[in-house]
Design a protein around this motif. Structure first.
Motif, PDB file in Angstrom:
ATOM      1  N   HIS A 154       0.856  -1.184   0.000  1.00 55.59           N
ATOM      2  CA  HIS A 154       0.000   0.000   0.000  1.00 55.59           C
ATOM      3  C   HIS A 154       0.891   1.233   0.000  1.00 55.59           C
ATOM      4  N   ARG A 155       0.871   1.965  -1.117  1.00 53.35           N
ATOM      5  CA  ARG A 155       1.777   3.097  -1.290  1.00 53.35           C
ATOM      6  C   ARG A 155       0.987   4.325  -1.727  1.00 53.35           C
ATOM      7  N   ARG A 156       1.572   5.482  -1.484  1.00 52.77           N
ATOM      8  CA  ARG A 156       0.912   6.743  -1.834  1.00 52.77           C
ATOM      9  C   ARG A 156       1.982   7.781  -2.148  1.00 52.77           C
ATOM     10  N   TRP A 157       1.791   8.528  -3.248  1.00 54.75           N
ATOM     11  CA  TRP A 157       2.742   9.569  -3.620  1.00 54.75           C
ATOM     12  C   TRP A 157       2.014  10.635  -4.441  1.00 54.75           C
ATOM     13  N   ARG A 158       2.699  11.763  -4.637  1.00 53.27           N
ATOM     14  CA  ARG A 158       2.124  12.890  -5.367  1.00 53.27           C
ATOM     15  C   ARG A 158       3.046  13.290  -6.505  1.00 53.27           C
ATOM     16  N   MET A 159       2.435  13.690  -7.610  1.00 51.58           N
ATOM     17  CA  MET A 159       3.163  14.253  -8.740  1.00 51.58           C
ATOM     18  C   MET A 159       2.301  15.344  -9.345  1.00 51.58           C
ATOM     19  N   TRP A 190      -6.396   2.912   4.260  1.00 50.31           N
ATOM     20  CA  TRP A 190      -5.468   3.562   3.340  1.00 50.31           C
ATOM     21  C   TRP A 190      -6.223   4.355   2.278  1.00 50.31           C
ATOM     22  N   LEU A 191      -7.353   3.811   1.835  1.00 53.17           N
ATOM     23  CA  LEU A 191      -8.192   4.514   0.855  1.00 53.17           C
ATOM     24  C   LEU A 191      -8.767   5.789   1.457  1.00 53.17           C
ATOM     25  N   ASP A 192      -9.307   5.680   2.662  1.00 55.71           N
ATOM     26  CA  ASP A 192      -9.866   6.864   3.320  1.00 55.71           C
ATOM     27  C   ASP A 192      -8.786   7.917   3.556  1.00 55.71           C
ATOM     28  N   ALA A 193      -7.604   7.471   3.968  1.00 55.07           N
ATOM     29  CA  ALA A 193      -6.513   8.414   4.206  1.00 55.07           C
ATOM     30  C   ALA A 193      -6.144   9.149   2.920  1.00 55.07           C
ATOM     31  N   ALA A 194      -6.213   8.451   1.798  1.00 59.34           N
ATOM     32  CA  ALA A 194      -5.891   9.083   0.517  1.00 59.34           C
ATOM     33  C   ALA A 194      -6.935  10.136   0.162  1.00 59.34           C
ATOM     34  N   PHE A 195      -8.210   9.808   0.309  1.00 60.44           N
ATOM     35  CA  PHE A 195      -9.249  10.794   0.017  1.00 60.44           C
ATOM     36  C   PHE A 195      -9.155  11.984   0.966  1.00 60.44           C
ATOM     37  N   ASP A 196      -8.839  11.717   2.234  1.00 58.33           N
ATOM     38  CA  ASP A 196      -8.693  12.810   3.192  1.00 58.33           C
ATOM     39  C   ASP A 196      -7.537  13.722   2.787  1.00 58.33           C
ATOM     40  N   ALA A 198      -6.354  14.124  -0.242  1.00 60.29           N
ATOM     41  CA  ALA A 198      -6.744  14.839  -1.456  1.00 60.29           C
ATOM     42  C   ALA A 198      -7.610  16.049  -1.122  1.00 60.29           C
ATOM     43  N   GLU A 199      -8.499  15.889  -0.150  1.00 62.44           N
ATOM     44  CA  GLU A 199      -9.343  17.015   0.276  1.00 62.44           C
ATOM     45  C   GLU A 199      -8.509  18.086   0.961  1.00 62.44           C
ATOM     46  N   ARG A 200      -7.630  17.664   1.841  1.00 61.75           N
ATOM     47  CA  ARG A 200      -6.839  18.611   2.632  1.00 61.75           C
ATOM     48  C   ARG A 200      -5.897  19.423   1.766  1.00 61.75           C
ATOM     49  N   THR A 201      -5.370  18.806   0.713  1.00 63.46           N
ATOM     50  CA  THR A 201      -4.379  19.480  -0.121  1.00 63.46           C
ATOM     51  C   THR A 201      -4.963  20.008  -1.429  1.00 63.46           C
ATOM     52  N   ALA A 202      -6.282  19.848  -1.602  1.00 64.42           N
ATOM     53  CA  ALA A 202      -6.950  20.288  -2.842  1.00 64.42           C
ATOM     54  C   ALA A 202      -6.278  19.680  -4.068  1.00 64.42           C
ATOM     55  N   ALA A 203      -6.014  18.389  -4.009  1.00 60.63           N
ATOM     56  CA  ALA A 203      -5.391  17.698  -5.139  1.00 60.63           C
ATOM     57  C   ALA A 203      -6.269  17.816  -6.376  1.00 60.63           C
ATOM     58  N   PRO A 204      -5.690  18.103  -7.542  1.00 61.42           N
ATOM     59  CA  PRO A 204      -6.501  18.246  -8.748  1.00 61.42           C
ATOM     60  C   PRO A 204      -7.113  16.943  -9.231  1.00 61.42           C
ATOM     61  N   LEU A 228     -15.263  -2.053  -1.245  1.00 60.68           N
ATOM     62  CA  LEU A 228     -14.359  -1.154  -1.971  1.00 60.68           C
ATOM     63  C   LEU A 228     -15.148  -0.155  -2.818  1.00 60.68           C
ATOM     64  N   LEU A 229     -16.041  -0.663  -3.671  1.00 64.97           N
ATOM     65  CA  LEU A 229     -16.769   0.221  -4.580  1.00 64.97           C
ATOM     66  C   LEU A 229     -17.699   1.163  -3.827  1.00 64.97           C
ATOM     67  N   GLY A 230     -18.331   0.662  -2.766  1.00 59.61           N
ATOM     68  CA  GLY A 230     -19.212   1.524  -1.987  1.00 59.61           C
ATOM     69  C   GLY A 230     -18.461   2.680  -1.373  1.00 59.61           C
ATOM     70  N   ARG A 231     -17.262   2.408  -0.864  1.00 59.62           N
ATOM     71  CA  ARG A 231     -16.469   3.455  -0.242  1.00 59.62           C
ATOM     72  C   ARG A 231     -15.959   4.457  -1.287  1.00 59.62           C
ATOM     73  N   ILE A 232     -15.488   3.949  -2.425  1.00 60.98           N
ATOM     74  CA  ILE A 232     -15.007   4.855  -3.473  1.00 60.98           C
ATOM     75  C   ILE A 232     -16.149   5.719  -3.999  1.00 60.98           C
ATOM     76  N   ALA A 233     -17.305   5.100  -4.257  1.00 56.36           N
ATOM     77  CA  ALA A 233     -18.444   5.850  -4.794  1.00 56.36           C
ATOM     78  C   ALA A 233     -18.899   6.926  -3.828  1.00 56.36           C
ATOM     79  N   ALA A 234     -18.966   6.591  -2.542  1.00 57.56           N
ATOM     80  CA  ALA A 234     -19.421   7.567  -1.553  1.00 57.56           C
ATOM     81  C   ALA A 234     -18.452   8.741  -1.453  1.00 57.56           C
ATOM     82  N   ARG A 235     -17.158   8.437  -1.441  1.00 53.99           N
ATOM     83  CA  ARG A 235     -16.179   9.516  -1.325  1.00 53.99           C
ATOM     84  C   ARG A 235     -16.112  10.346  -2.609  1.00 53.99           C
ATOM     85  N   ALA A 236     -16.176   9.685  -3.766  1.00 56.62           N
ATOM     86  CA  ALA A 236     -16.111  10.407  -5.034  1.00 56.62           C
ATOM     87  C   ALA A 236     -17.356  11.250  -5.262  1.00 56.62           C
TER      88      ALA A 236
END
Length: 307
Positions: A154-159, A190-196, A198-204, A228-236
């Motif tokens: 489980h990895r996360r990075w920004r570009m 890890w998915l929730d942390a990524a969405f959080d 993205a919100e905090r940093t206003a990721a495009p 998985l899909l329920g969580r992604i759909a709700a956050r998106a």
């Protein structure tokens, strides 16, 4: 005989691709300000496909991509899961000219319980993969990814502000095992942390990569992938930023918008899905990401041609 001539053609194919790309410009170059990366996987399943994988890495090397993403399944589901196979695949991935991000596919650990694959305990094989494929950071270390403690796949990075996240969601049914429950919990966190983030940093945009082809038609009601899909759909649905879902598993390259709103069933048009090529329909796809645009994802497939 066919394999012998394939070996002879391999350096010539790589050289001609380089000449076409760099000298003649016959492959479209990315637009200024874009971020490009490669998607491939669900191969190599055979020795012949291993040579094709080297061809595809040579093609990717000639392109100005930021990294290469292998969606998992480095071997066939019934190919033995012994250490030598994974050592060979590690040597293959190290041939990438770009940082390489690997996902954990079901053939790589979950299906190792099959008798033909050696009858291994899946989580023992996952532990082995974590140590040999994900532990040292040599494949993707240039991206400087954050790693979830205890779950290095489980990895996360920004570009360019875009947030990328990988999850261990393999095709196939997880065993009825507390370790499986812990893995699902870790992936949700890890998915929730990524969405959080993205919100905090206003990721495009946010790009979420996992191996399994989830049951998009069932969405959050899918028995196997609903969590998985329920969580992604709700956050998106609660945010307007573009989301790209990258996966493999069924081996058919496609790019579409299959995810629906969890409440009213409308298509979430800002959520795009790209599935990788895979054996026997081999190839790779180049994704151009144009941050800030309404439709930021552009896909160029590169099917492998047996010439």
């Amino acid at each position: 005989m066919h394999l012998f001539f394939h070996f002879l053609r391999t350096p010539l194919r790589a050289l001609s691709f380089f000449a076409c790309t760099v000298l003649a410009g016959c492959i479209r170059s990315p637009e200024p300000g874009t971020l490009s990366f490669a998607i491939w996987g669900d191969m190599p399943y055979t020795r012949y496909e291993r040579e094709i994988a080297l061809d595809m890495l040579a093609e990717q090397a000639a392109r100005p991509i930021a990294f290469s993403l292998h969606v998992g399944d480095l071997k066939g589901g019934s190919t033995p899961c012994d250490d030598a196979v994974f050592a060979d695949r590690r040597q293959l991935l190290e041939r990438s000219a770009h940082p390489l991000v690997l996902l954990a596919g079901d053939n790589d650990w979950l299906d190792c319980r099959r008798a033909a694959a050696g009858g291994f305990d899946p989580f023992e094989r996952l532990t082995h993969l974590r140590g040999t494929m994900f532990g040292d950071g040599r494949l993707d270390g240039a991206l400087r990814p954050a790693v979830q403690p205890g779950v290095p796949e489980h990895r996360r990075w920004r570009m360019q502000g875009v947030l990328f996240v990988t999850l261990n969601v393999a095709g196939g049914k997880l065993p009825d095992d507390p370790r499986a429950d812990a893995l699902r919990t870790a992936a949700r966190d890890w998915l929730d942390a990524a969405f959080d983030e993205a919100e905090r940093t206003a990721a495009p945009a946010i790009v979420i990569a996992f191996h399994a082809s989830p049951d998009f038609a069932a969405g959050g009601h899918s028995p196997r992938y609903g969590w998985l899909l329920g969580r992604i759909a709700a956050r998106a649905a609660s945010a307007s930023r573009p989301v790209l879902l990258v996966h493999g598993d069924t081996h058919l390259h496609r790019a579409d918008h299959p995810l629906r709103h969890p409440d009213n069933g409308t298509v979430l048009s800002h959520v795009m899905r790209i599935e990788s090529h895979g054996t026997p329909w081999l190839g790779w796809a180049e994704v151009e990401l144009r941050p800030g645009q309404a439709a930021p994802f552009r896909v160029t497939p590169h099917p492998y041609r047996r010439d």
